[in-house]
Design a protein around this motif. Sequence first.
Motif, PDB file in Angstrom:
ATOM      1  N   TYR A  69      33.961  43.090  43.750  1.00  0.00           N
ATOM      2  CA  TYR A  69      35.188  42.924  44.543  1.00  0.00           C
ATOM      3  C   TYR A  69      36.405  43.439  43.755  1.00  0.00           C
ATOM      4  O   TYR A  69      37.256  44.155  44.294  1.00  0.00           O
ATOM      5  N   GLY A  70      36.456  43.082  42.482  1.00  0.00           N
ATOM      6  CA  GLY A  70      37.562  43.549  41.636  1.00  0.00           C
ATOM      7  C   GLY A  70      37.567  45.064  41.499  1.00  0.00           C
ATOM      8  O   GLY A  70      38.607  45.716  41.629  1.00  0.00           O
ATOM      9  N   ARG A  84      31.867  39.133  42.385  1.00  0.00           N
ATOM     10  CA  ARG A  84      33.297  39.068  42.048  1.00  0.00           C
ATOM     11  C   ARG A  84      33.738  40.326  41.298  1.00  0.00           C
ATOM     12  O   ARG A  84      34.801  40.889  41.582  1.00  0.00           O
ATOM     13  N   ALA A 111      34.944  46.071  49.422  1.00  0.00           N
ATOM     14  CA  ALA A 111      35.572  44.862  48.878  1.00  0.00           C
ATOM     15  C   ALA A 111      35.427  43.705  49.868  1.00  0.00           C
ATOM     16  O   ALA A 111      35.104  42.577  49.481  1.00  0.00           O
TER      17      ALA A 111
END
Lengths: 184, 184
Positions: B16-17, B13, B56
């Motif tokens: 991804y951010g 996560r 991403a």
Amino acid sequence: MKVKNAMTADFLRSAYGGESMAHMRYLIWGESAKKDGYPNIGRLFDAVAYAEWAHAKNHFNVLKDEAGDNTVAAGAVFGHTNIVENLQGAINGELHEIEQMYPVYLETAKFQDEKDAYKAFHYALEAEKIHAKMFADAQISAKNKKDIGDEKIYVCPICGYTEIGDNVEKCPVCGAKRDIFKSF
Amino acid sequence: MKVKNAMTADFLRSAYGGESMAHMRYLIWGESAKKDGYPNIGRLFDAVAYAEWAHAKNHFNVLKDEAGDNTVAAGAVFGHTNIVENLQGAINGELHEIEQMYPVYLETAKFQDEKDAYKAFHYALEAEKIHAKMFADAQISAKNKKDIGDEKIYVCPICGYTEIGDNVEKCPVCGAKRDIFKSF
Ligand SMILES: [Fe+2]
Ligand SMILES: [Fe+2]
Ligand SMILES: [Fe+2]
Ligand SMILES: [Fe+2]
Ligand SMILES: [Fe+2]
Ligand SMILES: [Fe+2]
């Protein structure tokens, strides 16, 4: 352009993170929608991704003189399964921004007299209200295994205002002329 | 595809951010580079933004069954002033990923035996090494008020491998055929 207060700067960074992740997941879900036979819902995801780009850019630019590396805490929705669930994720993200995130960020910007941040948050909130409705309508279609209609979708590149079809002469949120709207 | 461990899921996560925010700031800095008379550095930003999209998307897809809302903590670089400073921001972000972030995420994925996460982190790390070098070269040009050359830039949509010019028959990182590379 200077941000005077650390809390407003933090919220701008969080909003930038949230918008950047929303932009990205809409690109991803949009690609899947097209692959799954929903080209118009795919277009809707692309258009809204573009609106989130406008929001992220506005937040980033209010922070333009605050150079540096930061750890950003930002809300994001995960999951990539089927179109109905992906649209539910989109609705949940938009509703969180509408009901919780942007109202608090706006209240803080007002309280701390941060006019540029206030404008960037205001632009975003107004667009998110429209996005939530559009995704909810799309989900009703998708639940019936139907795509949405093929009308063009327009987005204001200044504030992210989004509309299906050609309804306004100028942007009702920021006043930009519609000839700069981007169409999807 | 299932992520078995909470720490690996958290790092996916965060990655991804980080990639979503990098994608976004490269789009923003790329637009400025073009406006400032550096169309080829602008193209480089666009190409690398596309590579970050691939990263991403890979991280998001490893998490595809982990549906839900999360607060994501992720590194990001801010600042939007002039092309030399923007490129410094880009270099700093890439170096952080190369030297700190992805090595730790890879080590964790290995330790927790998370093969899909390992692959997604590996793809990203290999591309970031190239990006850091490309941005450093571009900054040398920009410091002399010169744009980079107009050779095409290619990006592998599977892993984000990036190259200036047509140098490989297939992707040296993931093995994809170059006819799926996207050109900028
Ligand atoms: Fe937004
Ligand atoms: Fe939105
Ligand atoms: Fe607008
Ligand atoms: Fe990346
Ligand atoms: Fe990179
Ligand atoms: Fe590749």
